[in-house]
Design a protein around this motif. Structure first.
Motif, PDB file in Angstrom:
ATOM      1  N   ASP A   1       0.862  -1.178   0.000  1.00 26.03           N
ATOM      2  CA  ASP A   1       0.000   0.000   0.000  1.00 26.03           C
ATOM      3  C   ASP A   1       0.903   1.233   0.000  1.00 26.03           C
ATOM      4  OD1 ASP A   1      -2.925  -0.818   0.277  1.00 26.03           O
ATOM      5  OD2 ASP A   1      -1.994  -2.066   1.808  1.00 26.03           O
TER       6      ASP A   1
ATOM      7  N   PHE B   1      -8.192  -4.922  -8.630  1.00 29.28           N
ATOM      8  CA  PHE B   1      -8.764  -5.826  -7.635  1.00 29.28           C
ATOM      9  C   PHE B   1      -8.315  -5.354  -6.257  1.00 29.28           C
ATOM     10  CE2 PHE B   1      -8.821  -8.617 -11.393  1.00 29.28           C
ATOM     11  CZ  PHE B   1     -10.168  -8.945 -11.367  1.00 29.28           C
TER      12      PHE B   1
ATOM     13  N   PHE C   1     -11.837 -12.480  -1.681  1.00 26.03           N
ATOM     14  CA  PHE C   1     -10.924 -11.796  -2.616  1.00 26.03           C
ATOM     15  C   PHE C   1     -10.739 -12.652  -3.872  1.00 26.03           C
ATOM     16  CE2 PHE C   1      -9.158  -9.098   0.924  1.00 26.03           C
ATOM     17  CZ  PHE C   1      -9.158  -7.883   0.263  1.00 26.03           C
TER      18      PHE C   1
ATOM     19  N   SER D   1      -1.379 -10.253  -4.603  1.00 23.49           N
ATOM     20  CA  SER D   1      -1.854  -9.551  -3.403  1.00 23.49           C
ATOM     21  C   SER D   1      -2.651 -10.508  -2.546  1.00 23.49           C
ATOM     22  CB  SER D   1      -2.792  -8.385  -3.777  1.00 23.49           C
ATOM     23  OG  SER D   1      -2.084  -7.281  -4.275  1.00 23.49           O
TER      24      SER D   1
ATOM     25  N   GLU E   1      -7.746   2.191   6.149  1.00 24.62           N
ATOM     26  CA  GLU E   1      -8.139   0.819   5.879  1.00 24.62           C
ATOM     27  C   GLU E   1      -7.281  -0.187   6.629  1.00 24.62           C
ATOM     28  OE1 GLU E   1      -8.837  -0.006   1.630  1.00 24.62           O
ATOM     29  OE2 GLU E   1     -10.923   0.446   2.157  1.00 24.62           O
ATOM     30  N   ARG E   2      -7.923  -1.281   6.968  1.00 23.54           N
ATOM     31  CA  ARG E   2      -7.265  -2.438   7.528  1.00 23.54           C
ATOM     32  C   ARG E   2      -6.027  -2.726   6.687  1.00 23.54           C
ATOM     33  NH1 ARG E   2     -10.490  -6.617  10.401  1.00 23.54           N
ATOM     34  NH2 ARG E   2     -12.379  -5.503   9.796  1.00 23.54           N
ATOM     35  N   TYR E   3      -5.002  -3.239   7.218  1.00 23.95           N
ATOM     36  CA  TYR E   3      -3.737  -3.611   6.562  1.00 23.95           C
ATOM     37  C   TYR E   3      -2.784  -2.432   6.379  1.00 23.95           C
ATOM     38  CZ  TYR E   3      -6.425  -7.726   4.917  1.00 23.95           C
ATOM     39  OH  TYR E   3      -7.221  -8.839   4.830  1.00 23.95           O
TER      40      TYR E   3
END
Ligand code: TMP
Ligand code: MG
Length: 209
Positions: free
Chosen positions: A16, A43, A73, A102, A149-151
Protein backbone atom coordinates in the motif's frame (compact mmCIF):
# COMPACT_ATOMS: atom_id res chain seq x y z
CA UNK A 1 -11.01 -13.85 -33.91
CA UNK A 2 -8.73 -16.93 -33.82
CA UNK A 3 -5.91 -15.44 -35.87
CA UNK A 4 -5.90 -12.16 -33.95
CA UNK A 5 -3.23 -11.50 -31.38
CA UNK A 6 -4.47 -11.50 -27.85
CA UNK A 7 -3.99 -8.71 -25.37
CA UNK A 8 -1.49 -8.89 -22.51
CA UNK A 9 -2.36 -9.25 -18.85
CA UNK A 10 -0.07 -6.79 -17.10
CA UNK A 11 -0.29 -6.72 -13.30
CA UNK A 12 1.06 -4.09 -10.93
CA UNK A 13 1.82 -5.24 -7.42
CA UNK A 14 3.34 -3.67 -4.33
CA UNK A 15 2.71 -2.51 -0.80
CA UNK A 16 0.00 0.00 0.00
CA UNK A 17 1.28 3.49 -0.94
CA UNK A 18 3.84 2.14 -3.42
CA UNK A 19 2.25 4.20 -6.22
CA UNK A 20 0.49 1.40 -8.12
CA UNK A 21 -2.78 3.15 -8.87
CA UNK A 22 -1.22 6.31 -10.34
CA UNK A 23 1.30 4.26 -12.32
CA UNK A 24 -1.49 2.05 -13.69
CA UNK A 25 -3.30 5.08 -15.07
CA UNK A 26 -0.13 6.57 -16.50
CA UNK A 27 0.74 3.26 -18.15
CA UNK A 28 -2.72 2.89 -19.66
CA UNK A 29 -2.52 6.40 -21.12
CA UNK A 30 0.90 5.65 -22.57
CA UNK A 31 -0.17 2.32 -24.13
CA UNK A 32 -3.33 3.91 -25.54
CA UNK A 33 -1.11 6.53 -27.15
CA UNK A 34 0.72 3.78 -29.04
CA UNK A 35 -2.58 2.78 -30.62
CA UNK A 36 -3.28 -0.27 -28.46
CA UNK A 37 -6.63 -1.39 -27.14
CA UNK A 38 -6.05 -1.21 -23.39
CA UNK A 39 -8.12 -0.98 -20.20
CA UNK A 40 -7.33 -0.23 -16.56
CA UNK A 41 -8.65 -2.83 -14.09
CA UNK A 42 -8.25 -3.26 -10.36
CA UNK A 43 -8.76 -5.83 -7.64
CA UNK A 44 -10.58 -5.82 -5.35
CA UNK A 45 -13.30 -4.73 -7.76
CA UNK A 46 -15.53 -3.05 -5.20
CA UNK A 47 -18.46 -2.57 -7.63
CA UNK A 48 -19.80 -6.13 -7.28
CA UNK A 49 -21.73 -7.67 -4.35
CA UNK A 50 -18.64 -9.62 -3.31
CA UNK A 51 -16.53 -6.48 -3.73
CA UNK A 52 -18.80 -4.49 -1.45
CA UNK A 53 -18.43 -7.14 1.29
CA UNK A 54 -14.66 -6.87 0.88
CA UNK A 55 -14.87 -3.10 1.04
CA UNK A 56 -16.91 -3.24 4.27
CA UNK A 57 -14.32 -5.56 5.77
CA UNK A 58 -11.40 -3.33 4.71
CA UNK A 59 -13.17 -0.29 6.11
CA UNK A 60 -13.52 -2.00 9.49
CA UNK A 61 -17.30 -2.18 9.33
CA UNK A 62 -17.45 -5.95 9.17
CA UNK A 63 -15.58 -8.71 11.00
CA UNK A 64 -14.90 -11.80 8.95
CA UNK A 65 -12.87 -14.96 9.39
CA UNK A 66 -9.42 -14.64 7.71
CA UNK A 67 -10.04 -17.62 5.45
CA UNK A 68 -13.49 -16.38 4.46
CA UNK A 69 -11.99 -13.02 3.47
CA UNK A 70 -9.28 -14.75 1.49
CA UNK A 71 -11.89 -16.69 -0.47
CA UNK A 72 -13.95 -13.54 -1.06
CA UNK A 73 -10.92 -11.80 -2.62
CA UNK A 74 -10.39 -14.86 -4.81
CA UNK A 75 -14.09 -15.11 -5.74
CA UNK A 76 -13.93 -11.44 -6.71
CA UNK A 77 -11.34 -12.39 -9.34
CA UNK A 78 -13.25 -15.51 -10.43
CA UNK A 79 -16.44 -13.54 -11.01
CA UNK A 80 -14.46 -11.42 -13.49
CA UNK A 81 -12.63 -14.34 -15.17
CA UNK A 82 -14.85 -14.76 -18.19
CA UNK A 83 -14.91 -11.04 -18.92
CA UNK A 84 -11.12 -10.86 -18.54
CA UNK A 85 -10.52 -13.79 -20.88
CA UNK A 86 -12.92 -12.43 -23.49
CA UNK A 87 -11.19 -9.06 -23.47
CA UNK A 88 -7.73 -10.63 -23.69
CA UNK A 89 -8.77 -12.92 -26.54
CA UNK A 90 -10.32 -9.98 -28.39
CA UNK A 91 -6.93 -8.25 -28.31
CA UNK A 92 -7.42 -5.86 -25.40
CA UNK A 93 -4.49 -5.46 -23.04
CA UNK A 94 -5.47 -5.25 -19.36
CA UNK A 95 -3.39 -3.28 -16.87
CA UNK A 96 -4.46 -4.57 -13.49
CA UNK A 97 -3.89 -2.87 -10.13
CA UNK A 98 -3.34 -5.92 -7.82
CA UNK A 99 -4.12 -9.55 -8.59
CA UNK A 100 -3.61 -13.05 -7.15
CA UNK A 101 -0.21 -12.07 -5.73
CA UNK A 102 -1.85 -9.55 -3.40
CA UNK A 103 -4.34 -12.25 -2.48
CA UNK A 104 -1.59 -14.63 -1.42
CA UNK A 105 0.85 -12.09 0.07
CA UNK A 106 -1.69 -10.37 2.34
CA UNK A 107 -3.33 -13.57 3.60
CA UNK A 108 -0.05 -15.44 4.09
CA UNK A 109 1.20 -12.39 6.03
CA UNK A 110 -1.59 -13.11 8.52
CA UNK A 111 -0.09 -16.55 9.04
CA UNK A 112 -2.35 -18.60 6.77
CA UNK A 113 -0.69 -21.54 5.06
CA UNK A 114 0.97 -20.46 1.80
CA UNK A 115 -0.19 -23.40 -0.30
CA UNK A 116 -3.73 -23.04 1.02
CA UNK A 117 -3.63 -19.38 0.00
CA UNK A 118 -2.44 -20.18 -3.52
CA UNK A 119 -4.94 -22.95 -4.25
CA UNK A 120 -8.07 -20.92 -5.10
CA UNK A 121 -6.10 -18.83 -7.63
CA UNK A 122 -5.14 -21.82 -9.78
CA UNK A 123 -6.85 -21.61 -13.17
CA UNK A 124 -7.32 -17.85 -13.33
CA UNK A 125 -5.73 -16.16 -16.36
CA UNK A 126 -1.98 -15.92 -15.69
CA UNK A 127 -0.21 -12.59 -15.77
CA UNK A 128 2.14 -12.09 -18.72
CA UNK A 129 4.06 -9.54 -16.70
CA UNK A 130 4.08 -8.60 -13.02
CA UNK A 131 5.55 -5.18 -12.30
CA UNK A 132 6.48 -5.04 -8.64
CA UNK A 133 6.76 -1.47 -7.38
CA UNK A 134 9.52 -1.95 -4.88
CA UNK A 135 9.59 0.33 -1.86
CA UNK A 136 10.48 -0.43 1.75
CA UNK A 137 7.56 -0.58 4.20
CA UNK A 138 9.12 2.34 6.11
CA UNK A 139 9.33 4.55 3.03
CA UNK A 140 5.80 3.66 1.98
CA UNK A 141 4.52 4.58 5.44
CA UNK A 142 5.85 8.14 5.31
CA UNK A 143 4.45 8.82 1.82
CA UNK A 144 1.52 11.00 2.72
CA UNK A 145 0.56 8.54 5.44
CA UNK A 146 -1.75 5.59 5.29
CA UNK A 147 -5.51 5.86 5.08
CA UNK A 148 -7.84 4.21 7.54
CA UNK A 149 -8.14 0.82 5.88
CA UNK A 150 -7.27 -2.44 7.53
CA UNK A 151 -3.74 -3.61 6.56
CA UNK A 152 -2.37 -0.05 6.26
CA UNK A 153 -0.02 -0.51 9.20
CA UNK A 154 3.75 -0.65 9.17
CA UNK A 155 4.17 -3.95 11.06
CA UNK A 156 1.73 -5.74 8.83
CA UNK A 157 3.18 -4.25 5.62
CA UNK A 158 6.61 -5.58 6.66
CA UNK A 159 5.17 -9.09 6.71
CA UNK A 160 3.47 -8.53 3.35
CA UNK A 161 6.77 -7.39 1.81
CA UNK A 162 8.42 -10.64 2.92
CA UNK A 163 5.64 -12.69 1.37
CA UNK A 164 5.88 -10.78 -1.92
CA UNK A 165 9.62 -11.60 -2.06
CA UNK A 166 8.83 -15.30 -1.90
CA UNK A 167 6.38 -15.04 -4.79
CA UNK A 168 8.72 -13.40 -7.29
CA UNK A 169 9.14 -15.48 -10.44
CA UNK A 170 10.28 -15.31 -14.04
CA UNK A 171 7.50 -13.06 -15.27
CA UNK A 172 8.29 -10.44 -12.63
CA UNK A 173 10.08 -7.17 -13.12
CA UNK A 174 11.16 -5.37 -9.97
CA UNK A 175 10.80 -1.60 -10.38
CA UNK A 176 12.53 0.78 -7.99
CA UNK A 177 9.51 2.76 -6.77
CA UNK A 178 11.57 5.26 -4.75
CA UNK A 179 12.31 7.22 -7.92
CA UNK A 180 10.20 10.08 -9.24
CA UNK A 181 6.80 9.36 -10.77
CA UNK A 182 8.13 9.93 -14.29
CA UNK A 183 11.24 7.82 -13.74
CA UNK A 184 9.19 4.90 -12.44
CA UNK A 185 6.94 5.16 -15.48
CA UNK A 186 9.96 5.19 -17.81
CA UNK A 187 11.32 2.05 -16.14
CA UNK A 188 8.12 0.16 -16.92
CA UNK A 189 7.43 1.24 -20.50
CA UNK A 190 9.86 -0.88 -22.48
CA UNK A 191 9.03 -4.19 -20.78
CA UNK A 192 5.34 -3.51 -21.25
CA UNK A 193 5.70 -2.82 -24.97
CA UNK A 194 7.80 -5.99 -25.34
CA UNK A 195 5.30 -8.06 -23.37
CA UNK A 196 2.40 -6.85 -25.48
CA UNK A 197 4.18 -7.63 -28.73
CA UNK A 198 5.22 -11.11 -27.52
CA UNK A 199 1.72 -12.20 -26.54
CA UNK A 200 0.73 -15.17 -28.63
CA UNK A 201 -2.79 -16.40 -28.96
CA UNK A 202 -4.08 -18.65 -26.20
CA UNK A 203 -4.29 -17.61 -22.60
CA UNK A 204 -2.03 -19.12 -19.93
CA UNK A 205 -3.60 -20.08 -16.64
CA UNK A 206 -2.14 -19.46 -13.25
CA UNK A 207 -0.47 -22.55 -11.81
CA UNK A 208 2.19 -21.21 -9.38
CA UNK A 209 4.79 -23.57 -10.92
P1 TMP B 1 -6.49 -1.41 -2.66
O1 TMP B 1 -5.96 -0.44 -1.64
O2 TMP B 1 -5.57 -1.65 -3.80
O3 TMP B 1 -7.91 -1.11 -3.07
O4 TMP B 1 -6.56 -2.83 -1.92
C1 TMP B 1 -7.20 -2.94 -0.70
C2 TMP B 1 -6.46 -3.84 0.23
O5 TMP B 1 -6.79 -5.21 0.00
C3 TMP B 1 -4.95 -3.73 0.17
O6 TMP B 1 -4.45 -3.53 1.50
C4 TMP B 1 -4.51 -5.10 -0.32
C5 TMP B 1 -5.63 -6.02 0.06
N1 TMP B 1 -5.84 -7.17 -0.80
C6 TMP B 1 -5.90 -8.46 -0.25
O7 TMP B 1 -5.71 -8.62 0.95
N2 TMP B 1 -6.15 -9.52 -1.06
C7 TMP B 1 -6.38 -9.38 -2.41
O8 TMP B 1 -6.62 -10.36 -3.11
C8 TMP B 1 -6.33 -8.04 -2.96
C9 TMP B 1 -6.59 -7.85 -4.42
C10 TMP B 1 -6.06 -6.99 -2.13
MG1 MG C 1 -5.06 0.62 -0.27
Amino acid sequence: MGAEKRGALIVLEGLDRSGKSSQCHRLVEFLKGTGLKVEAWRFPDRTTAIGSSISAYLGGGAELDDRAVHLLFSANRWEKRLQMERKLMAGTTLVVDRYSYSGVAFSAAKGLDLEWCKAPEVGLPAADLVLYLDISPEEAAVRGGYGDERYEQLDFQKKVALQYKGLQGKRWKIVDARQSFDQVHELMRETCVKTVSNCLNGCHHLSWL
